[in-house]
Design a protein around this motif. Sequence first.
Motif, PDB file in Angstrom:
ATOM      1  N   TYR A 200       0.863  -0.847   0.088  1.00 22.85           N
ATOM      2  CA  TYR A 200       0.168  -0.001   0.260  1.00 22.85           C
ATOM      3  C   TYR A 200       0.822   1.201   0.556  1.00 22.85           C
ATOM      4  CZ  TYR A 200      -3.177  -3.403   1.849  1.00 22.85           C
ATOM      5  OH  TYR A 200      -3.857  -4.821   1.662  1.00 22.85           O
ATOM      6  N   GLY A 201       2.254   1.345   0.252  1.00 17.51           N
ATOM      7  CA  GLY A 201       2.928   2.053   0.542  1.00 17.51           C
ATOM      8  C   GLY A 201       4.479   1.942   1.007  1.00 17.51           C
ATOM      9  N   VAL A 202       4.862   2.916   1.643  1.00 18.74           N
ATOM     10  CA  VAL A 202       5.944   3.493   2.463  1.00 18.74           C
ATOM     11  C   VAL A 202       5.786   3.856   3.669  1.00 18.74           C
ATOM     12  CG1 VAL A 202       8.478   3.451   3.044  1.00 18.74           C
ATOM     13  CG2 VAL A 202       7.467   2.923   0.577  1.00 18.74           C
ATOM     14  N   TYR A 253       3.986   4.402  14.633  1.00 20.87           N
ATOM     15  CA  TYR A 253       4.480   3.909  13.634  1.00 20.87           C
ATOM     16  C   TYR A 253       2.760   2.996  13.369  1.00 20.87           C
ATOM     17  CZ  TYR A 253       9.370   5.141  12.565  1.00 20.87           C
ATOM     18  OH  TYR A 253       9.880   6.293  12.084  1.00 20.87           O
ATOM     19  N   VAL A 254       2.262   2.070  13.881  1.00 20.83           N
ATOM     20  CA  VAL A 254       0.771   1.672  13.931  1.00 20.83           C
ATOM     21  C   VAL A 254       0.281   1.667  13.538  1.00 20.83           C
ATOM     22  CG1 VAL A 254      -0.958   0.055  15.248  1.00 20.83           C
ATOM     23  CG2 VAL A 254       1.771  -0.398  15.319  1.00 20.83           C
ATOM     24  N   ARG A 255       0.202   3.259  14.198  1.00 19.10           N
ATOM     25  CA  ARG A 255      -0.952   4.817  13.494  1.00 19.10           C
ATOM     26  C   ARG A 255      -1.214   4.553  12.423  1.00 19.10           C
ATOM     27  NH1 ARG A 255      -2.170   9.034  12.274  1.00 19.10           N
ATOM     28  NH2 ARG A 255       0.640   9.645  12.143  1.00 19.10           N
ATOM     29  N   GLN A 256      -0.020   4.754  11.202  1.00 22.63           N
ATOM     30  CA  GLN A 256       0.669   5.484  10.040  1.00 22.63           C
ATOM     31  C   GLN A 256       0.230   4.476   9.768  1.00 22.63           C
ATOM     32  OE1 GLN A 256       3.919   7.506   9.975  1.00 22.63           O
ATOM     33  NE2 GLN A 256       4.127   7.767  11.309  1.00 22.63           N
ATOM     34  N   ALA A 257       0.725   2.527   9.699  1.00 16.91           N
ATOM     35  CA  ALA A 257      -0.021   1.387   8.857  1.00 16.91           C
ATOM     36  C   ALA A 257      -1.298   1.355   9.385  1.00 16.91           C
ATOM     37  CB  ALA A 257       0.693   0.795   9.676  1.00 16.91           C
ATOM     38  N   ILE A 258      -1.874   1.744   9.623  1.00 16.97           N
ATOM     39  CA  ILE A 258      -3.108   1.198   9.579  1.00 16.97           C
ATOM     40  C   ILE A 258      -3.741   2.444   8.196  1.00 16.97           C
ATOM     41  CG2 ILE A 258      -5.644   1.871  10.665  1.00 16.97           C
ATOM     42  CD1 ILE A 258      -4.242   0.608  13.289  1.00 16.97           C
ATOM     43  N   VAL A 259      -4.072   4.139   9.167  1.00 14.99           N
ATOM     44  CA  VAL A 259      -4.215   4.776   7.844  1.00 14.99           C
ATOM     45  C   VAL A 259      -3.683   4.238   6.368  1.00 14.99           C
ATOM     46  CG1 VAL A 259      -3.921   7.234   7.357  1.00 14.99           C
ATOM     47  CG2 VAL A 259      -4.343   6.367   9.780  1.00 14.99           C
ATOM     48  N   LEU A 260      -2.815   3.978   5.623  1.00 13.20           N
ATOM     49  CA  LEU A 260      -1.794   4.003   4.700  1.00 13.20           C
ATOM     50  C   LEU A 260      -2.819   2.446   4.367  1.00 13.20           C
ATOM     51  CD1 LEU A 260       0.379   4.576   3.267  1.00 13.20           C
ATOM     52  CD2 LEU A 260       1.892   3.016   3.316  1.00 13.20           C
ATOM     53  N   ARG A 261      -2.853   1.280   5.575  1.00  5.82           N
ATOM     54  CA  ARG A 261      -3.818   0.256   4.321  1.00  5.82           C
ATOM     55  C   ARG A 261      -4.967   0.597   3.683  1.00  5.82           C
ATOM     56  NH1 ARG A 261      -6.288  -3.799   6.584  1.00  5.82           N
ATOM     57  NH2 ARG A 261      -6.853  -5.922   5.796  1.00  5.82           N
ATOM     58  N   ARG A 263      -6.475   3.633   3.328  1.00  6.23           N
ATOM     59  CA  ARG A 263      -6.169   3.943   2.011  1.00  6.23           C
ATOM     60  C   ARG A 263      -5.797   3.564   0.755  1.00  6.23           C
ATOM     61  NH1 ARG A 263      -2.186   8.868   2.362  1.00  6.23           N
ATOM     62  NH2 ARG A 263      -3.246   9.236   4.293  1.00  6.23           N
ATOM     63  N   GLY A 264      -5.164   2.698   1.012  1.00  3.79           N
ATOM     64  CA  GLY A 264      -4.811   2.037  -0.421  1.00  3.79           C
ATOM     65  C   GLY A 264      -6.285   1.129  -1.226  1.00  3.79           C
ATOM     66  N   ILE A 265      -6.571   0.337   0.531  1.00  2.61           N
ATOM     67  CA  ILE A 265      -8.011  -0.321   0.162  1.00  2.61           C
ATOM     68  C   ILE A 265      -8.861   0.089  -0.508  1.00  2.61           C
ATOM     69  CG2 ILE A 265      -9.646  -1.827   0.888  1.00  2.61           C
ATOM     70  CD1 ILE A 265      -8.191  -2.685   3.352  1.00  2.61           C
ATOM     71  N   ALA A 266      -9.345   1.404  -0.365  1.00  2.44           N
ATOM     72  CA  ALA A 266     -10.050   2.390  -0.577  1.00  2.44           C
ATOM     73  C   ALA A 266     -10.194   2.861  -1.748  1.00  2.44           C
ATOM     74  CB  ALA A 266     -10.503   3.767   0.305  1.00  2.44           C
ATOM     75  N   GLU A 267      -8.264   2.932  -2.277  1.00  2.00           N
ATOM     76  CA  GLU A 267      -8.755   3.470  -3.565  1.00  2.00           C
ATOM     77  C   GLU A 267      -8.410   2.483  -4.131  1.00  2.00           C
ATOM     78  OE1 GLU A 267      -4.383   4.910  -3.293  1.00  2.00           O
ATOM     79  OE2 GLU A 267      -4.591   7.048  -2.330  1.00  2.00           O
ATOM     80  N   ARG A 268      -8.317   0.943  -3.843  1.00  2.00           N
ATOM     81  CA  ARG A 268      -7.755   0.278  -5.016  1.00  2.00           C
ATOM     82  C   ARG A 268      -9.600  -0.271  -5.197  1.00  2.00           C
ATOM     83  NH1 ARG A 268      -3.602  -4.884  -3.345  1.00  2.00           N
ATOM     84  NH2 ARG A 268      -2.125  -3.604  -3.706  1.00  2.00           N
TER      85      ARG A 268
END
Length: 277
Positions: A200-202, A253-261, A263-268
């Motif tokens: 989903y991103g870095v 970092y855990v919070r950023q990972a949840i937000v990133l995931r 966002r990636g799922i929503a974009e897909r």
Amino acid sequence: MTGVPASAAGGPSGAQGAAAGRADAHGAAGALGSSGALGAARLGSGDRGASGPAPRPAGSGAPEQDGGRAPLGEKITAAAVNQASVWNVANLLTMLRLLLVPGFVALMLADGGYDPAWRSFAWAAFAVAMITDLFDGHLARTYDLVTDFGKIADPIADKAIMGAALICLSSLGDLPWWVTGVILGRELGITLLRFLVIRYGVIPASRGGKLKTLTQGVAVGMYVLALTGWLATLRFWVMGAAVVLTVVTGLDYVRQAIVLRRRGIAERRAALEETRG
């Protein structure tokens, strides 16, 4: 004379006519041959027609161009030249840090692990490792020396020297094991988390993470030295700050990972609905 045959009377003119016809035919064939030879010569000499460039002479070392595009071999060669060599200063610093790990452990545990002189040498090795950690990444980004080897070896070297110091300190009784467990558990957990969300991103390194690394280095370095008095008390508080930063930045970092995931799922899903519509 009336008795002369027509073929005899017209013999000379007929022969001349036949000869002239043969000459005309020979001349036409010669002209055609010469024009064909001329055309072949023009093509062979590199004359460019409407159909494109002339064929490249055999045996010439010049690369063949197709519409101004370089051949695949040239592209591969150019990519190999543009790629940074593994043997650059940034990677050499990383390899030096990896080599310092067993040396640090040997110095740390020499003579039972409580000799102030050996602990001072161990601190020097640890300090060199921490300093190279600050410079190798900066050099790689500044001078375009980023390589696949560096991307893998750099975080391994960071965690190897820090993990070796923490385990040695805890095994000698200078540092509680729960501190070592919290710091190493956080480092390994965040590394695993980065791999899980890489699709989903870095997750970028934050300022809090850099401050955590610096505080950990200072605290562990103070514990490596055989300090007494108020310096021994000070290192306790510095280590406490390092543990707090370790936990807080880990949760961030855990919070950023949840937000990133998410966002990636929503974009897909949006992209999938757009293709279906």
